[in-house]
Design a protein around this motif. Structure first.
Motif, PDB file in Angstrom:
ATOM      1  N   PHE A 198       4.108  -2.483   1.139  1.00  0.00           N
ATOM      2  CA  PHE A 198       4.406  -1.642   2.304  1.00  0.00           C
ATOM      3  C   PHE A 198       3.524  -0.393   2.299  1.00  0.00           C
ATOM      4  O   PHE A 198       2.943  -0.016   3.324  1.00  0.00           O
ATOM      5  N   VAL A 199       3.429   0.266   1.145  1.00  0.00           N
ATOM      6  CA  VAL A 199       2.652   1.507   1.065  1.00  0.00           C
ATOM      7  C   VAL A 199       1.179   1.233   1.327  1.00  0.00           C
ATOM      8  O   VAL A 199       0.523   1.936   2.112  1.00  0.00           O
ATOM      9  N   SER A 200       0.639   0.199   0.696  1.00  0.00           N
ATOM     10  CA  SER A 200      -0.777  -0.108   0.862  1.00  0.00           C
ATOM     11  C   SER A 200      -1.113  -0.422   2.320  1.00  0.00           C
ATOM     12  O   SER A 200      -2.093   0.085   2.883  1.00  0.00           O
ATOM     13  N   ARG A 201      -0.288  -1.251   2.938  1.00  0.00           N
ATOM     14  CA  ARG A 201      -0.579  -1.639   4.316  1.00  0.00           C
ATOM     15  C   ARG A 201      -0.491  -0.432   5.245  1.00  0.00           C
ATOM     16  O   ARG A 201      -1.359  -0.243   6.112  1.00  0.00           O
ATOM     17  N   GLU A 253      18.611  -1.724   2.747  1.00  0.00           N
ATOM     18  CA  GLU A 253      18.067  -2.875   3.448  1.00  0.00           C
ATOM     19  C   GLU A 253      16.535  -2.831   3.405  1.00  0.00           C
ATOM     20  O   GLU A 253      15.925  -1.760   3.492  1.00  0.00           O
ATOM     21  N   ILE A 254      15.920  -4.006   3.310  1.00  0.00           N
ATOM     22  CA  ILE A 254      14.462  -4.088   3.262  1.00  0.00           C
ATOM     23  C   ILE A 254      13.852  -3.512   4.549  1.00  0.00           C
ATOM     24  O   ILE A 254      12.827  -2.826   4.515  1.00  0.00           O
ATOM     25  N   LYS A 255      14.479  -3.791   5.679  1.00  0.00           N
ATOM     26  CA  LYS A 255      13.959  -3.260   6.946  1.00  0.00           C
ATOM     27  C   LYS A 255      13.987  -1.737   6.933  1.00  0.00           C
ATOM     28  O   LYS A 255      13.035  -1.078   7.368  1.00  0.00           O
ATOM     29  N   THR A 256      15.074  -1.154   6.430  1.00  0.00           N
ATOM     30  CA  THR A 256      15.173   0.305   6.355  1.00  0.00           C
ATOM     31  C   THR A 256      14.123   0.870   5.421  1.00  0.00           C
ATOM     32  O   THR A 256      13.498   1.903   5.706  1.00  0.00           O
ATOM     33  N   GLU A 260      11.191   3.496   6.496  1.00  0.00           N
ATOM     34  CA  GLU A 260      11.044   4.823   5.893  1.00  0.00           C
ATOM     35  C   GLU A 260       9.632   5.030   5.353  1.00  0.00           C
ATOM     36  O   GLU A 260       9.061   6.118   5.495  1.00  0.00           O
ATOM     37  N   ILE A 261       9.057   3.990   4.727  1.00  0.00           N
ATOM     38  CA  ILE A 261       7.677   4.108   4.258  1.00  0.00           C
ATOM     39  C   ILE A 261       6.731   4.224   5.450  1.00  0.00           C
ATOM     40  O   ILE A 261       5.829   5.074   5.464  1.00  0.00           O
ATOM     41  N   ARG A 262       6.951   3.389   6.468  1.00  0.00           N
ATOM     42  CA  ARG A 262       6.126   3.454   7.678  1.00  0.00           C
ATOM     43  C   ARG A 262       6.200   4.830   8.329  1.00  0.00           C
ATOM     44  O   ARG A 262       5.174   5.407   8.729  1.00  0.00           O
ATOM     45  N   ASP A 263       7.406   5.386   8.420  1.00  0.00           N
ATOM     46  CA  ASP A 263       7.587   6.679   9.086  1.00  0.00           C
ATOM     47  C   ASP A 263       6.902   7.808   8.328  1.00  0.00           C
ATOM     48  O   ASP A 263       6.441   8.780   8.932  1.00  0.00           O
ATOM     49  N   GLN A 264       6.827   7.692   6.996  1.00  0.00           N
ATOM     50  CA  GLN A 264       6.140   8.716   6.209  1.00  0.00           C
ATOM     51  C   GLN A 264       4.628   8.633   6.353  1.00  0.00           C
ATOM     52  O   GLN A 264       3.938   9.651   6.356  1.00  0.00           O
ATOM     53  N   LEU A 265       4.104   7.407   6.488  1.00  0.00           N
ATOM     54  CA  LEU A 265       2.662   7.215   6.375  1.00  0.00           C
ATOM     55  C   LEU A 265       1.956   6.864   7.677  1.00  0.00           C
ATOM     56  O   LEU A 265       0.808   7.261   7.878  1.00  0.00           O
TER      57      LEU A 265
END
Length: 328
Positions: A198-201, A253-256, A260-265
């Protein structure tokens, strides 16, 4: 102390070897450098362990070999006071494709080490077990009394290894502890895990990929908390003959998590959903009251705090770590 860490060039084993060497112990690492993911990450773990030994006054020796080599294992255990058995063939999904290899490494390999421990009379044997031993939850959170009905060859092989270890400890009278880890993550983690992906993408402008509908839940455990639980077993007599959950109690949850990672990055990215694999667990959640009672264990990181730390570490180490994640 003379400490043997099998799988000591991997993620958890590498962090343990680093900590023991930094604390002044004599550490021997056994690792076969299986190319399950980019081996440069393992080589980096080795260098970090060697630097820790220099800084902390301990020693660090790398032995490249396999737990399936009974003679080699016997030679290494003969020089050890403590054995931290972290070596395993990892991965739930690949175990479906090649179950016999998982049995050979995880069960037969563990038996080789246990035979050597029995013959040499070590101080303690501590092994990495897994939440995968539980299988489909009958109730949550999992406590150690929950039925163990794994649904993947990986989970079955880890349960077999764990049960052999506890049986050997009982029959041959040496201290054994099995730590059931719940999805460990953090700096230098394996590149093929959800959080690192998630972080890398997101850092590269690509949407996170979720397998399934994202409602599956996980109990993610920060690497520092896992290390502390293991260190306790080097310093104190505790939990002999027991299987003990090591988790965070912080379920998400995996979606959450992806959001959260998406919203930060990269908040403008959408999430992408793909088919869920049948061998993937639907839910994991640890009851750690036994670990608290026997090991004085308390998780120090919530998932949000741990992920934030991992993102900071990732950004600081992006030059070497990210290319390895993206090609694994």
């Amino acid at each position: 102390m003379n400490v043997l860490v099998t799988g000591g060039a991997g993620f958890i084993g590498g962090n343990l070897a680093e900590r023991f060497a930094r604390d002044g112990h004599s550490v021997t690492v056994l690792d076969n450098f299986d190319p399950f993911y980019d081996l440069d990450i393992k080589h980096h773990n080795v260098e970090t362990g060697r630097e820790a030994a220099t800084d902390g006054g301990g020693s660090y020796e790398l032995v490249e070999g396999d737990v399936r080599d009974a003679d080699l294992v016997a030679d290494l255990v003969a020089d050890a006071d403590y054995v931290y058995h972290q070596a395993a063939q990892a991965g739930v999904r690949p175990s479906v494709e090649n179950p016999r290899k998982y049995h050979e490494v995880n069960a037969d390999g563990t038996l080789n080490i246990l035979d050597a421990c029995r013959d040499e009379g070590i101080e303690r044997f501590v092994m990495a077990s897994s939440s995968s031993v539980y299988g489909v939850p009958r109730y949550l959170p999992y406590d150690e009394e929950h039925p163990t009905t794994p649904v993947s060859p990986y989970g079955a092989s880890k349960l077999s290894a764990e049960r052999y270890a506890c049986a050997y400890g009982e029959v041959y009278d040496f201290p054994v502890v099995a730590l059931r880890y719940f999805t460990v993550y953090g700096p230098r983690m394996r590149p093929n895990m959800a959080i690192s992906n998630f972080v890398s993408r997101c850092m590269n402008g690509e949407p996170p990929i979720i397998y399934g509908d994202g409602t599956q839940t996980r109990d993610f455990t920060f690497i520092d908390d896992v290390v502390e639980a293991n260190v306790t077993l080097l310093e104190e007599d505790a939990a002999d003959g027991e299987a003990v959950n090591i988790g965070s109690t912080d379920n998400i949850e995996i979606k959450t998590l992806a959001e959260e990672i998406r919203d930060q990055l990269a908040p403008d990215l959408d999430l992408v959903f793909e088919a869920r694999h049948d061998a993937d667990a639907e839910h994991t959640h640890a009851d750690t009251s036994k670990a608290s009672e026997l090991l004085d264990y308390e998780a120090s990181h919530t998932i949000r705090e741990g992920v934030s730390k991992f993102i900071d570490w990732y950004e600081a180490n992006r030059e070497w770590y990210e290319p390895l994640v993206r090609r694994s």
